[in-house]
Design an enzyme around this catalytic site. Structure first.
Site, PDB file in Angstrom:
ATOM      1  N   CYS A  44     -18.608 -23.189  84.273  1.00 62.44           N
ATOM      2  CA  CYS A  44     -19.568 -22.875  83.216  1.00 62.44           C
ATOM      3  C   CYS A  44     -20.977 -22.862  83.795  1.00 62.44           C
ATOM      4  O   CYS A  44     -21.316 -23.707  84.628  1.00 62.44           O
ATOM      5  CB  CYS A  44     -19.472 -23.917  82.111  1.00 62.44           C
ATOM      6  SG  CYS A  44     -20.537 -23.599  80.697  1.00 62.44           S
ATOM      7  N   HIS A  86     -13.675 -21.218  75.000  1.00 63.93           N
ATOM      8  CA  HIS A  86     -14.749 -21.823  75.795  1.00 63.93           C
ATOM      9  C   HIS A  86     -16.110 -21.581  75.136  1.00 63.93           C
ATOM     10  O   HIS A  86     -16.897 -22.517  74.952  1.00 63.93           O
ATOM     11  CB  HIS A  86     -14.710 -21.221  77.211  1.00 63.93           C
ATOM     12  CG  HIS A  86     -15.813 -21.674  78.108  1.00 63.93           C
ATOM     13  ND1 HIS A  86     -15.596 -22.504  79.173  1.00 63.93           N
ATOM     14  CD2 HIS A  86     -17.133 -21.389  78.110  1.00 63.93           C
ATOM     15  CE1 HIS A  86     -16.748 -22.724  79.795  1.00 63.93           C
ATOM     16  NE2 HIS A  86     -17.703 -22.054  79.161  1.00 63.93           N
ATOM     17  N   GLU A  87     -16.370 -20.314  74.778  1.00 65.82           N
ATOM     18  CA  GLU A  87     -17.685 -19.981  74.217  1.00 65.82           C
ATOM     19  C   GLU A  87     -17.893 -20.577  72.825  1.00 65.82           C
ATOM     20  O   GLU A  87     -18.989 -21.030  72.507  1.00 65.82           O
ATOM     21  CB  GLU A  87     -17.890 -18.465  74.206  1.00 65.82           C
ATOM     22  CG  GLU A  87     -17.904 -17.829  75.588  1.00 65.82           C
ATOM     23  CD  GLU A  87     -18.956 -18.398  76.536  1.00 65.82           C
ATOM     24  OE1 GLU A  87     -19.948 -19.004  76.084  1.00 65.82           O
ATOM     25  OE2 GLU A  87     -18.769 -18.229  77.756  1.00 65.82           O
ATOM     26  N   HIS A  90     -18.998 -24.239  72.734  1.00 62.46           N
ATOM     27  CA  HIS A  90     -20.429 -24.499  72.900  1.00 62.46           C
ATOM     28  C   HIS A  90     -21.131 -24.655  71.549  1.00 62.46           C
ATOM     29  O   HIS A  90     -22.058 -25.456  71.418  1.00 62.46           O
ATOM     30  CB  HIS A  90     -21.104 -23.362  73.679  1.00 62.46           C
ATOM     31  CG  HIS A  90     -20.856 -23.399  75.152  1.00 62.46           C
ATOM     32  ND1 HIS A  90     -21.302 -24.408  75.971  1.00 62.46           N
ATOM     33  CD2 HIS A  90     -20.202 -22.525  75.952  1.00 62.46           C
ATOM     34  CE1 HIS A  90     -20.941 -24.163  77.210  1.00 62.46           C
ATOM     35  NE2 HIS A  90     -20.264 -23.023  77.234  1.00 62.46           N
TER      36      HIS A  90
END
Length: 120
Positions: A44, A86-87, A90
């Site tokens: 990342c 993953h995104e 965030h």
């Protein structure tokens, strides 16, 4: 979110990494489809220089709005499903390291040296 998957076709197939065209993610929601997980190395830009193995749902439904505010849904699997998870993590204050297998933590250099390089 996008991934042109600029790797040799055999590696793309092995890693379930089809090219992912650009998707705009406004208010995205990721819903797991099925109970299958895949564990694979992630990195990342928020934590540069490190990588670790992260288990993620193998298939998900992504619901979001595009840049014009139009709703859409997409079923994603393999690497595109991993990227979506993953995104969207965030947005909830979660980094891949929060989900990683701690013993798999490695520098990018060691990952490339011991894991990503072809066997000799």
């Amino acid at each position: 979110m996008e991934d042109p998957a600029e790797v040799p076709p055999e590696i793309a197939a092995e890693r379930e990494r089809p090219p992912q065209p650009r998707l705009e993610l406004i208010n995205p929601v990721v819903t797991p489809l099925g109970s299958r997980y895949h564990a694979f190395h992630e990195g990342c830009l928020s934590v540069e220089g490190l990588t670790a193995v992260v288990p993620r749902h193998a298939k998900v439904r992504l619901s979001a709005l595009d840049g014009a505010g139009r709703p859409y849904e997409a079923e994603l699997s393999g690497r595109p499903a991993r990227i979506a998870q993953h995104e969207t993590d965030h947005l909830n204050g979660t980094l891949y390291l929060d989900r990683a297998e701690p013993r798999s933590l490695s520098t990018i250099g060691n990952h490339e040296r011991f894991w990503a390089a072809p066997a000799r």
